[in-house]
Design a protein around this motif. Structure first.
Motif, PDB file in Angstrom:
ATOM      1  N   GLN A   5     -21.715 -37.595 -83.934  1.00 25.35           N
ATOM      2  CA  GLN A   5     -22.336 -36.998 -85.123  1.00 25.35           C
ATOM      3  C   GLN A   5     -22.435 -38.050 -86.231  1.00 25.35           C
ATOM      4  OE1 GLN A   5     -21.455 -32.809 -86.150  1.00 25.35           O
ATOM      5  NE2 GLN A   5     -20.793 -33.579 -88.130  1.00 25.35           N
ATOM      6  N   GLN A   6     -21.338 -38.802 -86.404  1.00 22.76           N
ATOM      7  CA  GLN A   6     -21.332 -39.816 -87.469  1.00 22.76           C
ATOM      8  C   GLN A   6     -22.287 -40.969 -87.167  1.00 22.76           C
ATOM      9  OE1 GLN A   6     -17.166 -40.651 -87.680  1.00 22.76           O
ATOM     10  NE2 GLN A   6     -16.823 -39.134 -89.292  1.00 22.76           N
ATOM     11  N   ALA A   7     -22.317 -41.378 -85.891  1.00 22.74           N
ATOM     12  CA  ALA A   7     -23.215 -42.485 -85.519  1.00 22.74           C
ATOM     13  C   ALA A   7     -24.665 -42.083 -85.773  1.00 22.74           C
ATOM     14  CB  ALA A   7     -23.012 -42.851 -84.052  1.00 22.74           C
ATOM     15  N   ALA A   8     -25.000 -40.820 -85.462  1.00 21.73           N
ATOM     16  CA  ALA A   8     -26.368 -40.343 -85.673  1.00 21.73           C
ATOM     17  C   ALA A   8     -26.695 -40.359 -87.162  1.00 21.73           C
ATOM     18  CB  ALA A   8     -26.522 -38.939 -85.105  1.00 21.73           C
ATOM     19  N   GLN A   9     -25.733 -39.876 -87.965  1.00 18.73           N
ATOM     20  CA  GLN A   9     -25.921 -39.854 -89.422  1.00 18.73           C
ATOM     21  C   GLN A   9     -26.182 -41.270 -89.938  1.00 18.73           C
ATOM     22  OE1 GLN A   9     -22.386 -38.045 -90.986  1.00 18.73           O
ATOM     23  NE2 GLN A   9     -23.333 -36.013 -90.930  1.00 18.73           N
ATOM     24  N   LYS A  10     -25.379 -42.184 -89.436  1.00 17.61           N
ATOM     25  CA  LYS A  10     -25.507 -43.581 -89.870  1.00 17.61           C
ATOM     26  C   LYS A  10     -26.895 -44.129 -89.530  1.00 17.61           C
ATOM     27  CE  LYS A  10     -23.140 -47.664 -88.983  1.00 17.61           C
ATOM     28  NZ  LYS A  10     -22.241 -48.216 -88.012  1.00 17.61           N
ATOM     29  N   ASN A  11     -27.398 -43.732 -88.355  1.00 18.87           N
ATOM     30  CA  ASN A  11     -28.726 -44.207 -87.945  1.00 18.87           C
ATOM     31  C   ASN A  11     -29.857 -43.387 -88.566  1.00 18.87           C
ATOM     32  OD1 ASN A  11     -27.495 -46.078 -86.357  1.00 18.87           O
ATOM     33  ND2 ASN A  11     -27.745 -44.951 -84.449  1.00 18.87           N
ATOM     34  N   GLY A  12     -29.480 -42.353 -89.320  1.00 22.45           N
ATOM     35  CA  GLY A  12     -30.482 -41.533 -89.991  1.00 22.45           C
ATOM     36  C   GLY A  12     -31.323 -40.685 -89.044  1.00 22.45           C
ATOM     37  N   VAL A  13     -30.737 -40.304 -87.905  1.00 27.06           N
ATOM     38  CA  VAL A  13     -31.480 -39.434 -86.973  1.00 27.06           C
ATOM     39  C   VAL A  13     -30.626 -38.214 -86.653  1.00 27.06           C
ATOM     40  CG1 VAL A  13     -32.835 -41.274 -85.878  1.00 27.06           C
ATOM     41  CG2 VAL A  13     -30.590 -40.684 -84.952  1.00 27.06           C
TER      42      VAL A  13
END
Ligand code: MSP
Length: 678
Positions: A57-65
């Protein structure tokens, strides 16, 4: 081996690009699957991606997707890398697959219905990176004890699986199934852990904190703890699948895992299965870590080796070979590009490729490319046929025992035996010796080709592409019986095939720092070929009272060596021992007896000599200096050997500060610190 074989890898987190750690387990599973197929079994190989949880979830947030887009991108990267590494999985599971999500919900509902789950307020130190709570006691310097990252204090209602209720049942299972957790020392580790009372397992995460997960079927405010979701993949992927016999695929035969995820697999998973009344997997195999420059790999230190980069550089088959050969399953292994290149040059280009080149060249020029079946004529022919047959048995046995590195080495030993056989029989001379010479030439090349065919076939699971090419060059297709003499040489030999071109190693510029992508240093020890040799005969030298004439077995090759041990050791102290011989020492005439090598001994500090021995290794095994890639020359002089002085350091024969080792064991000798070894 059992009749069918269902093997799994961990499913990989999609917050990280695939690296050598992931590649290793996946290549290992692929190789084992191919071996089991070779042995005629039905197989199923499962891998996939672990896509839920906070990290994703955090990695997706970081990538803005959104998380699903993030998962789709990363999961695909794994599949692309596996394709490039020639991984033949049967199913690739994603924990975001609808069928998997439904399966997880159904199993959790079942656990709930059976009364194995309860709700309770919980408080503790939560680590986002580890996605779990730690007790105050477990923290190290106020940080999580695994990754050393910050933790936060949380109090919340959660759902718990009554793991403690299954503690004794799990202990009983591990004790009554000694091969449930492999290797042994890992099993003992788990049993040690189970000596403490087992806590119940928190299996939920409140949606207020994390909503990227499988919703709990009994409370829609919560999602399942990512490990519960992930572990269930092994059963969900094969739910409803059966073997051709009609038997269900579950339980798995082997879960291959890294040592860091042993507790989840050896404690959480079996107790969950017990709670669900499902059969347990038959074996868990925990392998060690790949270390780079002896440090744990980590994204933060940036020393993560990209499998793709190395595969592109040296080829997929060499890469798979290196992984299989270099790591003793269970132990840690060190990855260096130098060691990788050394394996390519010595094992693959030299030991495996040379015999084939010779057969092709002489077969084409001497026999018009046509090999005919020939019976053994000489003891050497018979020996080679026997060694080849024994190797097939040994390799399959070692694979069944998961000793993959040794199995691969055994196949290489067979290739080395072929090279020795060719040297003994000198087919290049036969090619020039008229009609009779040509008949013998066919016999010799046929024997060499048959033995190599078996070595190639045994290495096919490890290097599917190159070994297919090698068999093709001999005019063979894959899949012939693993029996000496059963090769069908219906097609002509290829003109030539450079199976593994040698990699030229540029000398390292002076002062260049040691690094991963740098060429190998030129080192006097690297030129020395030290081998294990069994002493089969000891006789006094007829013309020198300080010397013995010793017969050695180097694993298929016998040699005579003159040893200056007569004043120090009795023949019975030597007979049957496994010594270490400088195998590439230039032959020398010592008072009328040709000596082909030198046995190593250490000064014992009292004017005597102690033989250096390696009881646990096999004749012919190569001795290596830890972390130093070997590149033995064909021959070295005594002077060259002396340029690489050996001494005893802490009871181990060492080159400088590098302990010598053979087959994973340090070369111990009883001699005082600093004693010379020669
Ligand atoms: N998603 C979990 C596994 C769930 S299985 C039900 C997970 N994923 S992971 O991507 O972090 O790691 C997967 C595997 O890679 C683990 O077995 C781990 O041991 C292995 N490796 C990661 N780095 C490694 C090395 N440097 N060397 C060898 N294997 C290592 O954990």
């Amino acid at each position: 081996m059992s009749k069918s074989f269902y093997v799994t890898t961990p499913i990989y987190y999609v917050n990280d690009a695939p690296h050598i750690g992931h590649a290793y387990t996946t290549v290992l599973a692929d190789i084992l699957t191919r071996f089991h197929k070779l042995a005629g079994q039905e197989t199923f190989f499962l891998t996939g991606t672990d896509e839920h949880g906070q990290k994703v979830q955090q990695a997706a947030q970081k990538n803005g997707v959104d998380p699903q887009t993030h998962c789709d991108t990363y999961s695909l990267r794994f599949r692309e890398v596996w394709q490039g590494l020639n991984i033949g999985y049967d199913h690739f599971i994603r924990t975001t697959d609808k069928a998997h999500i439904e399966f997880v919900k159904a199993r959790l509902m079942d656990l709930w219905n059976r009364g194995h789950v309860y709700a309770q307020d919980y408080e503790g130190w939560y680590s986002t990176s580890e996605e779990r709570f730690f007790s105050e006691k477990e923290l190290v310097d106020g940080k999580d004890p695994i990754g050393g990252r910050p933790v936060e204090f949380l109090r919340e209602k959660n759902y718990f699986f009554r793991m403690s209720a299954f503690q004794q049942k799990l202990i009983d299972h591990i004790e009554s199934h000694p091969d449930f957790i492999l290797p042994d020392f890992r099993r003992n580790e788990v049993l040690g852990f189970l000596r403490q009372p087992l806590n119940d397992l928190c299996i939920s995460r409140p949606k207020s904190r994390l909503n990227w997960g499988v919703e709990l079927p009994f409370d829609n405010e919560y999602v399942a703890y990512v490990w519960v979701d992930a572990l269930l993949n092994y059963a969900s992927a094969v739910s409803g699948r059966s073997w051709s016999t009609g038997e269900a695929l579950w339980p798995a035969d082997f879960h291959l895992i890294g040592k860091d995820i042993l507790t989840t697999h050896a404690v959480y998973w079996p107790t969950l299965l017990m709670g669900m009344d499902l059969p347990l997997p038959k074996h868990l195999l925990a392998h060690g870590w790949w270390l780079i420059d002896n440090a744990k790999m980590s994204k933060t230190t940036g020393n993560v080796v990209s499998p793709l980069a190395l595969k592109e550089k040296y080829g997929v088959d060499a890469f798979r070979y290196f992984l299989a050969r270099e790591m003793v399953v269970g132990q840690d292994a060190s990855f260096t590009e130098d060691a990788f290149v050394a394996r390519i040059n010595f094992d693959l280009a030299n030991d495996l490729g040379n015999g084939l080149s010779r057969i092709l060249k002489l077969g084409v020029t001497g026999l018009g490319g046509k090999l005919r079946k020939a019976a053994s004529e000489t003891p050497e022919d018979q020996d080679l046929a026997r060694i080849a047959g024994d190797t097939v048995t040994q390799v399959l046995q070692k694979v069944a025992e998961l000793k993959l590195s040794q199995a691969v080495e055994d196949a290489l030993q067979l290739a080395r035996a072929v090279n020795r056989y060719l040297e003994q029989n000198m087919p290049w001379k036969l090619a020039k010796a008229g009609e009779a010479g040509l008949i013998r030439l066919n016999t010799v090349l046929y024997h060499a080709a048959e033995a190599l065919r078996l070595a190639f076939a045994l290495l096919l699971p490890v290097m599917p592409g190159k070994m297919k090419d090698a068999l093709g060059a001999l005019g063979l297709s894959v899949g012939g019986p693993l029996v000496f003499g059963a090769g069908e040489y219906a097609n002509p030999l290829a003109e030539t095939l450079h199976l593994f071109p040698r990699i030229e190693i540029a000398p390292k510029p002076a002062g260049e720092a040691k690094g991963n992508a740098k060429p190998a240093p030129v080192d006097p020890f690297a030129a020395v070929d030290l081998r294990v040799a069994r002493i089969t005969e000891v006789n006094p030298h007829p013309g020198a009272d300080s010397l013995y004439v010793v017969q050695l077995d180097l694993g298929g090759e016998t040699r005579t060596v003159c040893a200056g041990l007569r004043k120090h050791l009795q023949p019975e102290q030597l007979l049957g021992q496994q010594g270490i011989v400088v195998a590439n020492l230039k032959p020398a005439q010592l008072r009328g007896v040709e000596s082909r090598g030198m046995l190593l001994a250490a000064d014992n500090g009292q004017g005597g000599l102690n033989l250096v021995t390696a009881a646990a290794a096999k004749p012919g095994d190569r001795v290596e200096a830890e972390g130093l890639p070997a590149s033995p020359k064909d021959q070295i002089t005594l002077k060259e050997f002396e340029r690489a002085p050996l001494h005893v350091r802490q009871g181990v024969v060492s080159y400088g500060d590098k302990p010598l080792q053979v087959s994973g064991h340090k070369l111990a000798v009883s001699a005082p610190e600093g004693s010379e070894v020669r």
